[in-house]
Scaffold this active site. Sequence first.
Site, short mmCIF file in Angstrom:
data_model
loop_
_atom_site.label_atom_id
_atom_site.label_comp_id
_atom_site.label_asym_id
_atom_site.label_seq_id
_atom_site.Cartn_x
_atom_site.Cartn_y
_atom_site.Cartn_z
CG ASP A 9 -5.14 46.14 -32.37
OD1 ASP A 9 -5.24 47.09 -31.56
OD2 ASP A 9 -5.09 46.31 -33.60
CG ASN A 11 -6.59 46.32 -25.06
OD1 ASN A 11 -7.10 45.24 -25.31
ND2 ASN A 11 -5.37 46.44 -24.56
NE ARG A 22 -7.29 54.68 -26.82
CZ ARG A 22 -7.50 53.94 -27.91
NH1 ARG A 22 -8.61 54.06 -28.60
NH2 ARG A 22 -6.58 53.10 -28.33
CG HIS A 26 -5.01 50.06 -22.59
ND1 HIS A 26 -4.87 49.44 -23.81
CD2 HIS A 26 -4.98 51.40 -22.86
CE1 HIS A 26 -4.78 50.36 -24.77
NE2 HIS A 26 -4.84 51.55 -24.22
CB THR A 55 9.04 51.54 -31.50
OG1 THR A 55 8.64 50.89 -32.72
CG2 THR A 55 10.08 50.69 -30.82
CG ASN A 57 1.46 51.36 -29.26
OD1 ASN A 57 1.56 50.18 -28.92
ND2 ASN A 57 0.66 51.73 -30.27
CD1 TRP A 58 7.63 54.66 -27.72
CD2 TRP A 58 7.04 55.58 -25.76
NE1 TRP A 58 8.20 53.90 -26.71
CE2 TRP A 58 7.85 54.46 -25.50
CE3 TRP A 58 6.55 56.32 -24.67
CZ2 TRP A 58 8.19 54.04 -24.21
CZ3 TRP A 58 6.89 55.91 -23.39
CH2 TRP A 58 7.70 54.79 -23.17
NE ARG A 165 -3.38 43.92 -35.40
CZ ARG A 165 -2.58 44.93 -35.68
NH1 ARG A 165 -1.54 44.73 -36.47
NH2 ARG A 165 -2.79 46.13 -35.19
NE ARG A 171 -2.64 48.18 -38.93
CZ ARG A 171 -3.93 48.53 -39.10
NH1 ARG A 171 -4.55 48.27 -40.23
NH2 ARG A 171 -4.58 49.15 -38.12
CB ILE A 172 3.02 42.32 -39.48
CG1 ILE A 172 4.07 41.66 -38.60
CG2 ILE A 172 3.71 43.31 -40.39
CD1 ILE A 172 3.74 40.25 -38.37
C1 IPE Z 1 -0.14 47.04 -32.41
O1 IPE Z 1 -1.39 47.62 -32.30
C2 IPE Z 1 0.62 47.20 -31.13
C3 IPE Z 1 0.09 46.48 -29.99
C4 IPE Z 1 -0.92 45.66 -29.97
C5 IPE Z 1 0.79 46.70 -28.75
P1 IPE Z 1 -1.68 49.11 -32.80
O2 IPE Z 1 -3.11 49.36 -32.54
O3 IPE Z 1 -0.69 50.05 -32.21
O4 IPE Z 1 -1.37 48.98 -34.36
P2 IPE Z 1 -1.92 49.81 -35.60
O5 IPE Z 1 -1.64 51.25 -35.30
O6 IPE Z 1 -3.39 49.54 -35.68
O7 IPE Z 1 -1.18 49.27 -36.78
C1 IPE Z 2 -4.01 47.39 -28.23
O1 IPE Z 2 -5.23 48.04 -28.17
C2 IPE Z 2 -3.11 47.71 -27.06
C3 IPE Z 2 -2.06 48.70 -27.39
C4 IPE Z 2 -1.73 49.11 -28.57
C5 IPE Z 2 -1.34 49.23 -26.26
P1 IPE Z 2 -5.46 49.44 -28.86
O2 IPE Z 2 -5.26 50.51 -27.83
O3 IPE Z 2 -4.64 49.58 -30.09
O4 IPE Z 2 -6.99 49.34 -29.23
P2 IPE Z 2 -7.71 49.93 -30.51
O5 IPE Z 2 -6.98 49.39 -31.70
O6 IPE Z 2 -7.59 51.41 -30.41
O7 IPE Z 2 -9.09 49.45 -30.40
MG MG Z 3 -5.00 49.10 -32.04
#
Ligand code: IPE
Ligand code: IPE
Ligand code: MG
Length: 220
Positions: A9, A11, A22, A26, A55, A57-58, A165, A171-172
């Site tokens: 997390d 990126n 963004r 990645h 699921t 992230n869509w 994490r 969180r999970i």
């Molecule tokens: C969890 O990160 C999913 C991945 C790292 C791929 P998110 O950034 O999507 O999670 P939340 O929204 O902060 O809980």
């Molecule tokens: C985790 O990085 C990668 C994915 C969820 C794909 P984020 O894109 O969630 O990065 P932040 O949390 O917005 O910084």
């Molecule tokens: Mg994130």
Amino acid sequence: MEHLAVIMDGNGRWAEKRHLPRIMGHRAGAEALDRCMHYCKAAGIRYLTVYAFSTENWKRSEEEVSGLMKLLSGFVHSKEKELLAEGVRFRVIGRRSDLSEKLQAEIAALEEKTKAGDFTLIVALSYGGRDEIVRAAMKFRGGTEEDFANCLDTAGLPDPDLVIRTSGEQRISNFLLWQSAYSEYYFTETLWPDFDQAEFDRALASYAKRERRMGGRLTK
Ligand code: IPE
Ligand code: IPE
Ligand code: MG
């Protein structure tokens, strides 16, 4: 430690801090994954699971989702030689039917070609722990916890010993809900693209100090 799992997390924040789009975060995250795989191999860890796309992230912008899908298919496309040379077995967990048919076919081909590898890289793609459990429940014909575990996408894999994490969130987020019942957790403020050997070593040192009782008594 046999199995390390990572919620990669931060990126987006890494890129935003640099006034970059963004997707550049990645991309830097994909490089951090390459490095992490090498740290694991050098440390004798045999399984690395990484959360690449949930699921949920869509729900992100069409631009970010398509950028991530391009990055993932680029990985599947370009890594075959390297994975084979390094003895890495590639495996995907998650709701594959969400992915394009082309990407599904490429993933299946890469899994088949790399199946003799002795280090396993498991990529969680369109993955949600609840979704995985629901799909497993549809297949389950009754029986023991072990029988149920064999209906999950992770059938045949050991449970993760440690879940890291990055980025300060604690969180999970729907990751490995069943499998992490007795996993240890390590949280760090470091953003995933900045994850380096020193950070990896700190996580392992923290894990080494813990006593995993699994419901039994304190032995000290
Ligand atoms: C969890 O990160 C999913 C991945 C790292 C791929 P998110 O950034 O999507 O999670 P939340 O929204 O902060 O809980
Ligand atoms: C985790 O990085 C990668 C994915 C969820 C794909 P984020 O894109 O969630 O990065 P932040 O949390 O917005 O910084
Ligand atoms: Mg994130």
